[in-house]
Structure formats: structure tokens, C-alpha cells
Design a protein around this motif. Structure first.
Motif, PDB file in Angstrom:
ATOM      1  N   CYS A  65      43.159  30.289  47.875  1.00  0.00           N
ATOM      2  CA  CYS A  65      41.801  31.033  47.485  1.00  0.00           C
ATOM      3  C   CYS A  65      40.643  30.138  48.076  1.00  0.00           C
ATOM      4  O   CYS A  65      40.611  29.010  48.074  1.00  0.00           O
ATOM      5  CB  CYS A  65      41.815  31.078  46.135  1.00  0.00           C
ATOM      6  SG  CYS A  65      40.417  32.327  45.662  1.00  0.00           S
ATOM      7  N   TRP A  66      39.647  31.064  48.803  1.00  0.00           N
ATOM      8  CA  TRP A  66      38.466  30.402  49.052  1.00  0.00           C
ATOM      9  C   TRP A  66      37.317  31.260  48.542  1.00  0.00           C
ATOM     10  O   TRP A  66      37.433  32.538  48.375  1.00  0.00           O
ATOM     11  CB  TRP A  66      38.467  30.607  50.795  1.00  0.00           C
ATOM     12  CG  TRP A  66      39.551  29.613  51.570  1.00  0.00           C
ATOM     13  CD1 TRP A  66      40.780  29.814  51.810  1.00  0.00           C
ATOM     14  CD2 TRP A  66      39.208  28.201  51.993  1.00  0.00           C
ATOM     15  NE1 TRP A  66      41.289  28.866  52.479  1.00  0.00           N
ATOM     16  CE2 TRP A  66      40.256  27.954  52.664  1.00  0.00           C
ATOM     17  CE3 TRP A  66      37.837  27.763  52.198  1.00  0.00           C
ATOM     18  CZ2 TRP A  66      40.190  26.745  53.541  1.00  0.00           C
ATOM     19  CZ3 TRP A  66      37.806  26.634  52.921  1.00  0.00           C
ATOM     20  CH2 TRP A  66      39.217  26.076  53.602  1.00  0.00           C
ATOM     21  N   ASP A  67      36.380  30.409  48.142  1.00  0.00           N
ATOM     22  CA  ASP A  67      35.021  31.080  47.583  1.00  0.00           C
ATOM     23  C   ASP A  67      33.997  30.921  48.637  1.00  0.00           C
ATOM     24  O   ASP A  67      33.740  30.160  49.129  1.00  0.00           O
ATOM     25  CB  ASP A  67      34.522  30.452  46.335  1.00  0.00           C
ATOM     26  CG  ASP A  67      35.618  30.601  45.083  1.00  0.00           C
ATOM     27  OD1 ASP A  67      36.218  31.741  45.362  1.00  0.00           O
ATOM     28  OD2 ASP A  67      35.498  29.973  44.166  1.00  0.00           O
ATOM     29  N   ALA A  68      33.283  32.433  48.875  1.00  0.00           N
ATOM     30  CA  ALA A  68      32.033  32.113  49.616  1.00  0.00           C
ATOM     31  C   ALA A  68      30.996  31.962  48.794  1.00  0.00           C
ATOM     32  O   ALA A  68      30.842  32.680  47.717  1.00  0.00           O
ATOM     33  CB  ALA A  68      31.656  33.612  50.225  1.00  0.00           C
ATOM     34  N   GLU A  69      30.390  30.613  48.842  1.00  0.00           N
ATOM     35  CA  GLU A  69      29.485  30.076  47.803  1.00  0.00           C
ATOM     36  C   GLU A  69      28.021  30.171  48.563  1.00  0.00           C
ATOM     37  O   GLU A  69      27.991  29.815  49.719  1.00  0.00           O
ATOM     38  CB  GLU A  69      29.789  28.544  47.434  1.00  0.00           C
ATOM     39  CG  GLU A  69      30.857  28.544  46.789  1.00  0.00           C
ATOM     40  CD  GLU A  69      31.246  27.114  45.958  1.00  0.00           C
ATOM     41  OE1 GLU A  69      31.944  27.108  44.970  1.00  0.00           O
ATOM     42  OE2 GLU A  69      30.726  26.186  46.637  1.00  0.00           O
ATOM     43  N   ILE A  70      27.094  30.501  47.712  1.00  0.00           N
ATOM     44  CA  ILE A  70      25.502  30.670  48.326  1.00  0.00           C
ATOM     45  C   ILE A  70      24.855  29.612  47.684  1.00  0.00           C
ATOM     46  O   ILE A  70      24.973  29.493  46.381  1.00  0.00           O
ATOM     47  CB  ILE A  70      25.177  32.144  48.173  1.00  0.00           C
ATOM     48  CG1 ILE A  70      26.053  32.999  48.874  1.00  0.00           C
ATOM     49  CG2 ILE A  70      23.721  32.185  48.666  1.00  0.00           C
ATOM     50  CD1 ILE A  70      25.814  34.441  48.608  1.00  0.00           C
ATOM     51  N   GLN A  71      23.929  28.905  48.424  1.00  0.00           N
ATOM     52  CA  GLN A  71      23.135  27.839  47.511  1.00  0.00           C
ATOM     53  C   GLN A  71      21.863  28.536  47.174  1.00  0.00           C
ATOM     54  O   GLN A  71      21.293  29.167  48.047  1.00  0.00           O
ATOM     55  CB  GLN A  71      22.843  26.592  48.721  1.00  0.00           C
ATOM     56  CG  GLN A  71      22.340  25.641  47.956  1.00  0.00           C
ATOM     57  CD  GLN A  71      22.026  24.671  48.867  1.00  0.00           C
ATOM     58  OE1 GLN A  71      21.699  24.803  50.161  1.00  0.00           O
ATOM     59  NE2 GLN A  71      22.056  23.097  48.426  1.00  0.00           N
TER      60      GLN A  71
ATOM     61  N   VAL B 284      31.872  35.354  46.279  1.00  0.00           N
ATOM     62  CA  VAL B 284      32.706  36.152  46.674  1.00  0.00           C
ATOM     63  C   VAL B 284      34.067  35.286  46.746  1.00  0.00           C
ATOM     64  O   VAL B 284      34.190  34.084  47.073  1.00  0.00           O
ATOM     65  CB  VAL B 284      32.883  36.657  48.105  1.00  0.00           C
ATOM     66  CG1 VAL B 284      34.047  37.735  48.513  1.00  0.00           C
ATOM     67  CG2 VAL B 284      31.420  37.244  48.474  1.00  0.00           C
ATOM     68  N   GLY B 285      35.135  35.782  45.975  1.00  0.00           N
ATOM     69  CA  GLY B 285      36.401  35.012  45.971  1.00  0.00           C
ATOM     70  C   GLY B 285      37.269  35.683  47.188  1.00  0.00           C
ATOM     71  O   GLY B 285      37.291  37.137  46.976  1.00  0.00           O
ATOM     72  N   CYS B 286      38.086  35.025  48.009  1.00  0.00           N
ATOM     73  CA  CYS B 286      39.038  35.738  48.849  1.00  0.00           C
ATOM     74  C   CYS B 286      40.376  34.984  48.596  1.00  0.00           C
ATOM     75  O   CYS B 286      40.441  33.718  49.036  1.00  0.00           O
ATOM     76  CB  CYS B 286      38.747  35.405  50.024  1.00  0.00           C
ATOM     77  SG  CYS B 286      39.255  36.393  51.492  1.00  0.00           S
ATOM     78  N   ALA B 287      41.403  35.792  47.893  1.00  0.00           N
ATOM     79  CA  ALA B 287      42.648  34.876  47.273  1.00  0.00           C
ATOM     80  C   ALA B 287      43.729  35.610  48.299  1.00  0.00           C
ATOM     81  O   ALA B 287      43.768  36.773  48.350  1.00  0.00           O
ATOM     82  CB  ALA B 287      42.670  35.138  46.016  1.00  0.00           C
ATOM     83  N   ASP B 288      44.830  34.777  48.515  1.00  0.00           N
ATOM     84  CA  ASP B 288      46.102  35.277  48.721  1.00  0.00           C
ATOM     85  C   ASP B 288      46.799  35.459  47.441  1.00  0.00           C
ATOM     86  O   ASP B 288      47.318  34.278  46.792  1.00  0.00           O
ATOM     87  CB  ASP B 288      46.688  34.350  49.699  1.00  0.00           C
ATOM     88  CG  ASP B 288      48.014  34.846  50.168  1.00  0.00           C
ATOM     89  OD1 ASP B 288      48.796  35.777  49.358  1.00  0.00           O
ATOM     90  OD2 ASP B 288      48.820  34.354  51.251  1.00  0.00           O
TER      91      ASP B 288
END
Length: 654
Positions: free
Chosen positions: A367-373, A382-386
Motif C-alpha cells: 500500500c502507498w499513500d498519496a500524502e499532501i503537505q 489517497v490510499g493505493c493498496a494491493d
């Protein structure tokens, strides 16, 4: 939009929040009853901004990727979330103030206190380097300031704090409790000690039916509706994978201590995609189009080492080096990135952070999260998970419904294997109630075990055992033969790649990223929202309230409506400068001014929000130009090549 210097005045969060409240972008729900934390109502500009973000999301993903759109129910029977694992695992760690009983989320408490101490350390270093002038006349004041002054930390403690913060999402509940004791972390509002962390399930319980005979929950995500309808979706897609389903809808999470406005709420809008893919082939047909796009990645290994260094790397290289697990996952990371930039997120304040082992959702393989500062630090938006095959597998096992894909093989697979054949009548007479157990023992044997058993039977009999019981088998009861099997159909449970968007968080951080103040008017803010998502695209400003302007205002409004451009008329008595300024606060990118020359010559001016530059031209030409600007087919420099610059002298006197 054209570039503009927005650095004259540093970002002021208080001024932004005052603007958002005053202009009713959003407000605390049930405000006149005192409000409830974590629940917000959106006003006209906030509703329009969210609707425009959703419209672009649908175009960017559903339309461009050919996804299947769903709208599934919010109320969900309890067995669904029991099966999915949410009842047991969908929880955060909370602590209580041991005196007041106030509840705090443990990881947020630890992170907030350590970040505040590091900020105080930096401030103390600055004060030490530049001490304030002493005033001997006010020794009491100096004593009070010294007592409240930020504290210098040792280099060792600073390094420990930074390492802890880098790994914060990876700590378990007991480990968070240990951090509270080690660093004397208390409730910052009261300075009281906090309790040991305990888990708190975030779902809102409910019931369905007049007698409550069906316990249920308000969904914490939209995903389960996709999985439960998988068989129908697959049939709609002619039995083929890969395909994706998508949904925008409300979700609910009973947050422990929502304290950050739209960043942590209890009711919110999600946009989720479930991309179903063959587990043996996670390539993506369009990967070649995006493989050279560079992303800023923070992988799990860097975080575990206590660092937060970003690696800027192309999607193709990230997959080749095994940083991102597969092409489909990387493809969606890039599509998420391009969507966020398109709606106005600053790319310099956007990163993708990989989940560490302890924070990985129970269903996720990666899983990768799109993190905004923003002003509150880095926020997952946004979470992008397998999700692998977890969801379809558990729901299939629970309900007995096959949630699988069956595909015809181009080249049938021919295999030979040892096969046990029972004489069930004789077997039943011999072993009675243990018949099923004997069959289970034999069927559980692998190829080598069956060959061994076959050899023993050839000698007259064989013995099998389980749970202290022994059973003697003879060729009259069991034969083992080598048979040939031809497989023409492959059956498999697809894996799922899931991008999941928290739209409220994205909306708020977009407002932070686009907010600034003009040097000559610091108190009035400007929202440089892209025309794509701006609530109002064009402001129509008639210079006079005289009747001869009315037909022209109606004509221009009608033509913009026909062109699909949302506009508003401001015919108030205030000056034209104030009318433009208050619409700059709303993020309106373009303004049209109708003056006396417009009535006589059928010309009007076109103003651009960020630079305040103005152009002039015939009404129909200006409408055509602003329509293309709103649609994004031209930019402001191109508009300036089409229309002459307005120098303020074209207006005809009254």
C-alpha cells in the motif's frame, strides 16, 4: 492560469480559515445547537468545489479508463463486516486523560507532542542566536517569558524524536504506550498523565428493521459493495478481467478525537476504485504511457531506518527495482499524481509514502499513500493498496458463492496424477461412522503419499492413521491408479488494486495550496483555484445599475450558460475593485466588465484573477475566449494574443 508571485506574505492559516468561514465554504454542522466535532456542512462555494472535483475525478478515472460505476448502500448488515475483518480489526489506539477522562488518539498524541517539542527546540536555538533586547524595567515580565520559553534539546534527543516520528505509523498500541512513558507524553491541554492505549473500533453500529433484528453498521468505506457485486460486474464485463469498478459516496468513521477540521471527520465523501486483475499478470496495458513519469517516493525501508528522505524516480524504474510491487499499482500511482496536479495541488508538497508492516491493513499486500503537505504536516489523502484476493476469498468462503473468473485456455493443460478411487459401499460397511475420516485422510495425501500407499496396497494391505486411530485398507476398499486429466478452463480469484480518495481532505489542502494575499491588500485573500474546479468560472460585473445595462447582462449570462460556463452577476453598489476582490476570495478565475462602451460599442473587458490583467474585445469574441479558458483548451497568454490589452481608456463616458 498565469504565474504570479504569491510569496509577498507568508501563508496565514488563521486568515484562510476566517475566509472559509465568512464565505461559507463549510461550517460545523448543527452549529446553532452547539455543533458536534467531526461533522461539517458545505456551503455554496464548498459544495460547488467538491462537485467540480468529483466531476473531474469521474472524467479522469471512470471515463478515461472505461470503468464500471456503482452506487451501493450505506447501511450494511453486520455479517458483511464480520467476514471482511472490519469488526475485529478496523480500529485505532486511544488513550484517556487519567484525570478528566478526555479521549485522545494515541499516535496523534505522540506525534503532536514530539513535533511541538522539536518546533520549540528550533525556536530556542533561534532565540539563543539572537537574544531579545533586555528591559530592566520589567523583570517580572522577563521571568515569566523565561519560564514559558521553548526548551533546547540535546542532539541525541532530537535524533530520537525525528526517528520516532519517521516510524510513528509502524508502532503498535503497547509500543505507543511505552513511548508515552519514555518521553513523559501527557495530554497537552491539561498536562495530565494518559492511560495505556486500548483499541477502539471506528465503525458506527446500527440496526435494520423495526425490531432491530438485523444488526448492521454504517459503512466505513465503499469497497465491500464492489466485492459483493463482483459476479454481476464480471458478467456485465463479458466475463473478462482486468476491469475496474468505481464509486463515489458517503462513508462514516467514529473518529476518536476529530480536531483538524476537514482533515479528520466522522462523515465524509470517498471516491474508490477496485481494479480486478489476474494474480499471475499484474501488468497494465497502458503502463508504457506513464512509465517515464517521475514520482517522489518514501519507501518502507527508509522509514524503518528512522529517516524521511524522498526518492524521485520514474514509475518504470520503481517497478523494475521492486520498490513498487507491479505495473498496475504503479500505473494508478501516476494517475493519482496527475489528477491531483490537474485540480491544483502543489507538486512540491506531494509525496507517496509506503505503508510499513504494522500499519498495513489486514487485507493489503502492499500500500502507498498519496500524502499532501499542509499546515498540519503531511496528510494521507489517497490510499493505493494491493488488496490481493482477500476480500473475494473470504466472502466466497462465507456465503458459498463462487467469486471467481473462469477463462478458456488456448492450449489445454494435460496432466497425469495418481488418483484414489473408493468402493464406497464396502468402505461404509467396513468403517461405519469413520468412513468420512478415512476418505479425508487419503484425499489429503500428496503425490508421494499416494504412491507409497499404492505400493503397500500392492502387497495386500495398507494402514493409515489420524488422531490415535488406525485403519487398515485393502485393494477391495481402495484402488490408486494413474490417470490423465485435460484442463480446458482456468479458474482463479482475481486480485484487487484499490485507489481510495478522501475528497474532503483533498479539498481542504487544495484551499491551503491556492490561498495567498496581495501585497496591497493583505487582509483580503485570493484563492488561485484552477478554472477546472473553481466554484464560479466567470463573474459578470455591470458598471452601472441603469436599465440600459439589463438587456446586455441577460444576453451575456445566457450566452455563457449556453456555452456551459457557470457565471454569477454582481450588480451591487460597491466599487468594481471591491466586487472583484470579494470574488477573488471565492477563487473565481475570470471577470467580465460591462461598461458604457459595452452598451454603445458591444465591447467588454476580460479580467484574469491572479495577475488582474485585463483584455478587451467584442462581446462574442470575449465569450468565445473565456469559454476556451474555462475548458482549458487555451491559457491566458494565448488569450492575450487574441484580444488587445485593456488600457482603461475605452470606456465611453455617460
Amino acid at each position: 492560469m498565469s504565474s504570479v508571485n504569491k510569496t509577498a506574505h507568508p501563508f496565514d492559516k488563521a486568515r484562510l480559515e476566517a475566509l472559509l468561514n465568512r464565505r461559507f465554504f463549510y461550517a460545523k454542522a448543527f452549529e446553532i445547537y452547539g455543533g458536534i466535532s467531526g461533522l461539517y456542512d458545505y456551503g455554496p462555494p464548498g459544495s460547488s468545489l467538491q462537485a467540480n472535483i468529483i466531476a473531474e475525478w469521474r472524467k479522469h478515472f471512470i471515463v478515461e479508463e472505461g470503468m464500471l460505476e456503482l452506487d451501493t448502500t450505506i447501511l450494511t448488515p453486520a455479517p458483511v463486516f464480520e467476514t471482511s475483518g472490519h469488526v475485529a480489526r478496523f480500529a485505532d489506539w486511544m488513550v484517556k486523560d487519567t484525570v478528566t477522562g478526555d479521549v485522545l488518539r494515541a499516535d496523534h498524541l505522540v506525534g503532536g507532542v514530539l513535533e511541538a517539542r522539536l518546533a520549540g527546540h528550533k525556536e530556542a536555538k533561534g532565540l539563543a542566536a539572537n537574544p531579545p533586547a533586555q528591559d530592566d524595567k520589567d523583570k517580572k515580565k522577563r521571568k515569566k517569558q523565561a519560564k514559558a520559553a521553548p526548551v533546547l534539546l540535546s542532539d541525541e534527543i532530537v535524533a530520537e524524536y525525528e526517528s520516532t516520528l519517521a516510524q510513528l505509523d509502524n508502532y503498535s498500541g503497547p509500543e505507543l504506550g511505552e513511548l508515552c512513558r519514555k518521553y513523559d507524553i501527557r495530554n497537552p491541554d491539561t498536562s495530565n498523565v494518559v492511560s495505556e492505549p486500548v483499541q477502539f473500533n471506528l465503525m458506527f453500529a446500527s440496526s435494520i428493521g423495526p425490531t432491530g433484528q438485523h444488526p448492521g453498521y454504517l459503512r466505513p468505506e465503499t469497497a465491500q459493495g464492489h466485492f459483493l457485486n463482483f459476479a454481476r460486474l464480471l458478467d456485465f464485463n463479458n466475463g473478462r478481467v482486468p476491469f475496474a469498478s468505481a464509486q463515489v459516496g458517503r462513508s462514516f468513521r467514529n473518529e476518536i478525537s476529530p480536531r483538524a477540521g476537514l482533515l479528520r471527520v466522522r462523515e465524509f465523501t470517498m471516491a474508490e476504485i477496485e481494479h480486478f486483475v489476474d494474480p499471475e499478470d499484474k501488468s497494465h496495458v497502458r503502463f508504457g504511457e506513464i512509465k517515464d513519469v517521475k514520482l517522489r517516493l518514501l519507501d518502507r525501508h527508509v522509514q524503518v531506518s528512522g529517516r524521511t528522505d524522498l526518492t524521485e524516480i520514474s514509475a518504470g524504474e520503481a517497478v523494475a527495482r521492486g520498490i513498487v510491487a507491479n505495473e498496475t499499482l504503479a500505473y494508478f500511482l501516476v494517475r493519482i499524481y496527475t489528477f491531483l496536479l490537474k485540480i491544483g495541488i502543489d507538486p512540491a508538497r506531494l509525496r507517496f509514502r509506503q505503508h510499513m508492516a504494522n500499519e498495513m491493513a489486514h487485507y493489503a499486500a502492499d500500500c502507498w499513500d498519496a500524502e499532501i503537505q499542509g499546515s498540519n504536516g503531511w496528510t494521507e489523502c489517497v490510499g493505493c493498496a494491493d488488496r490481493a484476493a482477500y476480500d473475494l476469498t473470504v466472502h466466497s468462503e462465507k456465503t458459498g458463492t463462487p467469486l471467481v473468473v473462469r477463462t478458456a485456455l488456448k492450449d489445454p493443460i494435460v496432466t497425469e496424477k495418481e488418483t484414489a478411487e473408493f468402493d464406497k459401499k464396502s468402505l461404509g460397511k467396513t468403517f461405519g461412522k469413520d468412513t468420512a475420516l478415512v476418505q479425508e485422510i487419503v484425499n489429503a495425501l500428496d503425490e508421494a503419499g499416494l504412491l507409497k500407499l499404492k505400493g503397500e496396497l500392492a502387497q495386500g494391505s495398507a494402514t493409515v492413521e489420524r488422531d490415535g486411530k488406525s485403519f487398515t485398507l485393502t485393494p477391495a476398499l481402495l484402488t490408486i491408479e494413474r490417470k490423465t486429466f485435460k484442463q480446458s478452463i482456468r479458474e482463479f480469484t482475481p486480485n484487487v488494486i484499490e485507489p481510495s480518495f478522501g475528497l474532503g481532505r483533498i479539498l481542504y489542502l487544495l484551499l491551503e495550496h491556492t490561498f495567498w494575499s496581495r501585497e496591497q491588500d493583505v487582509e483580503r485573500g485570493v484563492l488561485s483555484l484552477p478554472p477546472l474546479v473553481a466554484p464560479t468560472k466567470v463573474l459578470i460585473v455591470p458598471l452601472s445599475a441603469r436599465e440600459e445595462f439589463d438587456p446586455l447582462v441577460l444576453e451575456v449570462s445566457a450566452k455563457l450558460r449556453k456555452a456551459g460556463v457557470f457565471s454569477r452577476v454582481d450588480d451591487s453598489n460597491t466599487s468594481i475593485g471591491k466586487r472583484y476582490a470579494r470574488n477573488d476570495e471565492l477563487g473565481t478565475p475570470f471577470g467580465i466588465t460591462l461598461d458604457f462602451a459595452s452598451v454603445q460599442n458591444r465591447t467588454m473587458t476580460l479580467r484574469e484573477r491572479d495577475t488582474t490583467d485585463q483584455l478587451i474585445g467584442p462581446i462574442d469574441e470575449v465569450i468565445a475566449t473565456v469559454t476556451e479558458l474555462v475548458q482549458g483548451s487555451i491559457d491566458w497568454p494565448e488569450a492575450a494574443r487574441r484580444l488587445p490589452r485593456y488600457d482603461g481608456v475605452q470606456a465611453v463616458a455617460e
